[in-house]
Design a protein around this motif. Structure first.
Motif, PDB file in Angstrom:
ATOM      1  N   GLN A   1       3.449  -9.474   4.557  1.00 12.04           N
ATOM      2  CA  GLN A   1       2.185  -8.859   4.950  1.00 12.04           C
ATOM      3  C   GLN A   1       2.424  -7.669   5.873  1.00 12.04           C
ATOM      4  O   GLN A   1       1.711  -6.658   5.809  1.00 12.04           O
ATOM      5  CB  GLN A   1       1.292  -9.888   5.645  1.00 12.04           C
ATOM      6  CG  GLN A   1      -0.086  -9.361   6.004  1.00 12.04           C
ATOM      7  CD  GLN A   1      -0.904  -8.992   4.786  1.00 12.04           C
ATOM      8  OE1 GLN A   1      -1.052  -9.784   3.862  1.00 12.04           O
ATOM      9  NE2 GLN A   1      -1.432  -7.763   4.773  1.00 12.04           N
ATOM     10  N   GLU A   2       3.448  -7.751   6.718  1.00  9.27           N
ATOM     11  CA  GLU A   2       3.727  -6.653   7.641  1.00  9.27           C
ATOM     12  C   GLU A   2       4.135  -5.390   6.895  1.00  9.27           C
ATOM     13  O   GLU A   2       3.808  -4.277   7.336  1.00  9.27           O
ATOM     14  CB  GLU A   2       4.817  -7.066   8.638  1.00  9.27           C
ATOM     15  CG  GLU A   2       4.369  -8.109   9.649  1.00  9.27           C
ATOM     16  CD  GLU A   2       3.141  -7.671  10.433  1.00  9.27           C
ATOM     17  OE1 GLU A   2       3.120  -6.519  10.908  1.00  9.27           O
ATOM     18  OE2 GLU A   2       2.196  -8.470  10.570  1.00  9.27           O
ATOM     19  N   LEU A   3       4.854  -5.522   5.794  1.00  7.93           N
ATOM     20  CA  LEU A   3       5.156  -4.340   4.994  1.00  7.93           C
ATOM     21  C   LEU A   3       3.873  -3.765   4.412  1.00  7.93           C
ATOM     22  O   LEU A   3       3.655  -2.542   4.446  1.00  7.93           O
ATOM     23  CB  LEU A   3       6.141  -4.680   3.865  1.00  7.93           C
ATOM     24  CG  LEU A   3       6.431  -3.525   2.889  1.00  7.93           C
ATOM     25  CD1 LEU A   3       7.058  -2.331   3.606  1.00  7.93           C
ATOM     26  CD2 LEU A   3       7.332  -3.990   1.745  1.00  7.93           C
ATOM     27  N   VAL A   4       3.020  -4.618   3.872  1.00  9.55           N
ATOM     28  CA  VAL A   4       1.742  -4.147   3.331  1.00  9.55           C
ATOM     29  C   VAL A   4       0.950  -3.403   4.397  1.00  9.55           C
ATOM     30  O   VAL A   4       0.371  -2.336   4.138  1.00  9.55           O
ATOM     31  CB  VAL A   4       0.924  -5.335   2.769  1.00  9.55           C
ATOM     32  CG1 VAL A   4      -0.469  -4.881   2.342  1.00  9.55           C
ATOM     33  CG2 VAL A   4       1.652  -5.984   1.601  1.00  9.55           C
ATOM     34  N   ASN A   5       0.956  -3.918   5.611  1.00  7.01           N
ATOM     35  CA  ASN A   5       0.193  -3.287   6.696  1.00  7.01           C
ATOM     36  C   ASN A   5       0.700  -1.899   7.058  1.00  7.01           C
ATOM     37  O   ASN A   5      -0.028  -1.101   7.660  1.00  7.01           O
ATOM     38  CB  ASN A   5       0.240  -4.160   7.949  1.00  7.01           C
ATOM     39  CG  ASN A   5      -0.492  -5.475   7.783  1.00  7.01           C
ATOM     40  OD1 ASN A   5      -1.234  -5.678   6.832  1.00  7.01           O
ATOM     41  ND2 ASN A   5      -0.264  -6.394   8.718  1.00  7.01           N
ATOM     42  N   SER A   6       1.951  -1.602   6.719  1.00  7.52           N
ATOM     43  CA  SER A   6       2.559  -0.340   7.157  1.00  7.52           C
ATOM     44  C   SER A   6       2.111   0.865   6.330  1.00  7.52           C
ATOM     45  O   SER A   6       2.351   2.012   6.741  1.00  7.52           O
ATOM     46  CB  SER A   6       4.086  -0.452   7.119  1.00  7.52           C
ATOM     47  OG  SER A   6       4.549  -0.581   5.786  1.00  7.52           O
ATOM     48  N   TYR A   7       1.448   0.648   5.210  1.00  7.92           N
ATOM     49  CA  TYR A   7       0.979   1.760   4.381  1.00  7.92           C
ATOM     50  C   TYR A   7      -0.347   2.271   4.940  1.00  7.92           C
ATOM     51  O   TYR A   7      -1.330   1.543   5.021  1.00  7.92           O
ATOM     52  CB  TYR A   7       0.811   1.317   2.929  1.00  7.92           C
ATOM     53  CG  TYR A   7       2.132   0.982   2.261  1.00  7.92           C
ATOM     54  CD1 TYR A   7       2.831   1.944   1.545  1.00  7.92           C
ATOM     55  CD2 TYR A   7       2.690  -0.288   2.377  1.00  7.92           C
ATOM     56  CE1 TYR A   7       4.048   1.653   0.953  1.00  7.92           C
ATOM     57  CE2 TYR A   7       3.904  -0.594   1.793  1.00  7.92           C
ATOM     58  CZ  TYR A   7       4.585   0.382   1.087  1.00  7.92           C
ATOM     59  OH  TYR A   7       5.797   0.086   0.499  1.00  7.92           O
ATOM     60  N   GLY A   8      -0.364   3.552   5.315  1.00  5.29           N
ATOM     61  CA  GLY A   8      -1.509   4.111   6.005  1.00  5.29           C
ATOM     62  C   GLY A   8      -2.646   4.517   5.083  1.00  5.29           C
ATOM     63  O   GLY A   8      -2.684   4.174   3.897  1.00  5.29           O
ATOM     64  N   SER A   9      -3.554   5.275   5.638  1.00  2.00           N
ATOM     65  CA  SER A   9      -4.752   5.708   4.922  1.00  2.00           C
ATOM     66  C   SER A   9      -4.463   6.939   4.068  1.00  2.00           C
ATOM     67  O   SER A   9      -3.919   7.932   4.563  1.00  2.00           O
ATOM     68  CB  SER A   9      -5.866   6.032   5.918  1.00  2.00           C
ATOM     69  OG  SER A   9      -6.923   6.733   5.302  1.00  2.00           O
ATOM     70  N   TYR A  10      -4.869   6.868   2.826  1.00  4.89           N
ATOM     71  CA  TYR A  10      -4.752   8.021   1.933  1.00  4.89           C
ATOM     72  C   TYR A  10      -5.661   9.154   2.394  1.00  4.89           C
ATOM     73  O   TYR A  10      -5.348  10.331   2.220  1.00  4.89           O
ATOM     74  CB  TYR A  10      -5.117   7.590   0.507  1.00  4.89           C
ATOM     75  CG  TYR A  10      -5.316   8.734  -0.459  1.00  4.89           C
ATOM     76  CD1 TYR A  10      -4.258   9.544  -0.842  1.00  4.89           C
ATOM     77  CD2 TYR A  10      -6.580   9.002  -0.999  1.00  4.89           C
ATOM     78  CE1 TYR A  10      -4.441  10.589  -1.733  1.00  4.89           C
ATOM     79  CE2 TYR A  10      -6.777  10.042  -1.890  1.00  4.89           C
ATOM     80  CZ  TYR A  10      -5.701  10.835  -2.249  1.00  4.89           C
ATOM     81  OH  TYR A  10      -5.884  11.882  -3.133  1.00  4.89           O
ATOM     82  N   LYS A  11      -6.754   8.816   3.011  1.00  3.62           N
ATOM     83  CA  LYS A  11      -7.734   9.812   3.407  1.00  3.62           C
ATOM     84  C   LYS A  11      -7.328  10.575   4.668  1.00  3.62           C
ATOM     85  O   LYS A  11      -7.498  11.788   4.760  1.00  3.62           O
ATOM     86  CB  LYS A  11      -9.096   9.141   3.644  1.00  3.62           C
ATOM     87  CG  LYS A  11      -9.704   8.536   2.387  1.00  3.62           C
ATOM     88  CD  LYS A  11     -10.016   9.613   1.357  1.00  3.62           C
ATOM     89  CE  LYS A  11     -10.729   9.057   0.151  1.00  3.62           C
ATOM     90  NZ  LYS A  11     -11.064  10.104  -0.834  1.00  3.62           N
TER      91      LYS A  11
END
Length: 552
Positions: free
Chosen positions: A323-333
């Protein structure tokens, strides 16, 4: 670079380095089906074959397990690698995390004997030697990353001389970087193709890029800047596609991304496709690749499709995202970090099948969609109308609720054949990130750092770095570190990153799945900054080898 020939001469090369001379009578003639000192090292082709035997020791698909030993991924099968024990913190002195000198012995044996062949062009022989010296430096860099001090062997060890003390790490690092600097002056920038100039052989760029990586890992920032800067002048570029394949165009991302207009959607989709396709067989050897492990069609498969896919479509889920890896992807916007829901809230939404569960995965970095399979994420390339759904507790299924799709080749999956795509070991994006980190540590933010970061981000469709908000060294450091994490996920760099940044005690914590139940209990002890020397090796050395601190 072809390696099939090296497979057949493996036994001979390992054997003939240790044999002694014998009487040349009829009964003691060399066997006709084996190599010997008397029959080898005679022709240029012998030298060529011996070089291939060293290339055969290059790492391959096993690099993914380095992420399994970090906070990026869960390696659920302890029989596949040591990553399960490393990540769980169940290491003991019986653990073997990769203490091996077979590859170094093979390189030393080549360097000790190649000059026996007098009929080979001298320039070619020197280039072969440079290739092998690079490979030996790579093997040593992997050893010191894991174990610190290791025996520095630069000659063939004879029987009775095998008990060698560990050399201080600083001396080994100096040997590695000196070798890489020397061979960078001999190796060509590229190869034209055809024997003995196959594309995929070690190049000047590979030597300098590895040198930059080694310096970065050691906190030698100015040296890392110097080496990476040289690579940046050699003509490499990030891989990009300018159109989607028809099968990829079927993926509906309107559920996940709020597109401003058609141009915005195109930017997003091409960013996603450029990032994921760089690892596919159809694009191997592209402009971004600096070094890869060459796989031979029908002879030398990698197992990435099997290791990474979920059991529902024939994979093993050997390595799955945290889950921590998933959380590291920021906002595309905005390009900024996201604020994920609490684990309890995520679990409640998931269990209740509440539509709010999907909000977490909306408007995220395109690399998230190219790297991770999350609930209901589309992937028509692997199967028509495919959407990922986690089946908890089933055979060969993820324990975290996610699977990887990065490095899986869907075109090969559809054919139901083995994956023979080359495995990328060093690529240009890493060099840009090395430059950015090292230059920031040396002198703080400047335009060249932002440019390097923006080049990586824009390839995937992400916004550029906010140069006002991240104008300070400390703030920009965090951006760079997160960029390394998302860009290089599953490529074997995270293991060293969390150790050299000294953040392992904070990030190596027990991981839960999307239902907020435990996927793997993890503990950290500072002795885990280094792996144990296998006790059997200490015992065999009669006490010459010493153990790393904290292992009994």
């Amino acid at each position: 670079m072809k390696k099939i020939t090296s497979i057949y001469i493996l036994t001979g090369l390992l054997t003939i380095g240790a044999v002694t001379s014998c009487k040349k009578d009829f009964l003691e003639r060399p066997p006709l089906d084996q190599l010997s000192e008397a029959t080898f090292w005679k022709t240029p082709n012998d030298v060529y074959q011996a070089v291939m035997a060293v290339y055969n020791r290059l790492p391959g698909d096993g690099i993914i397990y380095e992420d399994g030993a970090s906070d990026n991924a869960h390696a659920q099968y302890p029989w596949e690698s040591s990553a399960t024990d490393v990540s769980a913190g169940t290491l003991t002195s019986t653990t073997d995390a990769g203490w091996s000198f077979v590859d170094i012995r093979r390189a030393n044996y080549f360097l000790a004997n190649a000059d026996k062949v007098t009929t080979i062009d001298n320039a070619l022989l020197e280039r072969y030697k440079a290739e092998v010296r690079f490979l030996r430096a790579l093997f040593y860099s992997n050893l010191v990353n894991k174990f610190g001090d290791v025996p520095l062997l630069t000659a063939v060890v004879k029987l009775g001389e095998e008990n060698v003390k560990r050399t201080p790490k600083a001396e080994v690092i100096k040997f590695i970087t000196d070798e890489l600097e020397a061979v960078s002056k001999i190796l060509p920038q590229a190869y034209a193709g055809g024997k003995p100039n196959e594309k995929g052989r070690v190049t000047k760029g590979a030597a300098l890029a590895l040198k930059a990586r080694v310096h970065l890992n050691e906190g030698q920032f100015q040296e890392a800047v110097n080496a990476s800067s040289q690579v940046m002048t050699l003509g490499y570029s990030l891989f990009k596609v300018d159109a989607e394949e028809a099968i990829d165009a079927k993926d509906d991302y309107s559920q996940w991304v709020t597109f401003a207009n058609a141009a915005d959607e195109k930017k997003f989709r091409l960013g996603l496709r450029s990032y994921e396709a760089l690892f596919h067989k159809a694009n191997e050897g592209n402009t971004e690749v600096i070094l890869d492990r060459q796989q031979i069609d029908q002879k030398d498969a990698n197992f990435l499709n099997t290791y990474l896919l979920p059991g529902t479509i024939g994979g093993w889920s050997s390595l799955t995202p945290t889950q921590e890896l998933v959380n590291s992807y920021g906002s595309y916007k905005t390009g900024e970090p996201i604020t994920p829901p609490t684990p309890a809230q995520r679990a409640a939404w998931y269990i209740a099948k509440d539509p709010a569960f999907a909000n977490e995965y909306k408007n995220r970095d395109p690399r998230l969609y190219a790297t991770i399979l999350f609930e209901d994420s589309p992937w028509n390339a692997v199967e028509d109308d495919y959407k990922f759904n986690w089946v908890q507790g089933a055979s060969n299924m993820s324990l975290t609720g996610y699977n990887f799709r990065k490095m899986v080749d869907p075109a090969i999956y559809r054919l139901q054949v083995d994956n023979y795509a080359n495995v990328i070991l060093i690529r240009y994006a890493e060099v840009l990130l090395t430059y950015a980190e090292a230059k920031n540590e040396v002198s703080g933010p400047d335009a060249t750092i932002y440019d390097a970061l923006d080049e990586v981000r824009m390839r995937s469709g992400m916004p550029v770095v906010d140069r006002v908000k991240y104008a300070g060294k400390d703030a920009l450091r965090e951006v760079i570190r997160n960029e390394r994490r998302v860009e290089l996920a599953l490529e074997g760099q995270r293991y060293m990153d969390i150790r050299r940044w000294k953040i392992a005690p904070q990030v190596m914590k027990t991981i839960n799945n999307i239902k907020n139940t435990q996927a793997q209990e993890r503990t950290w002890n500072d002795r885990f900054y280094l792996m144990p020397v296998p006790q059997k090796e200490v015992d065999l050395s009669k006490g010459v080898l010493t153990q790393n601190t904290g292992y009994n």
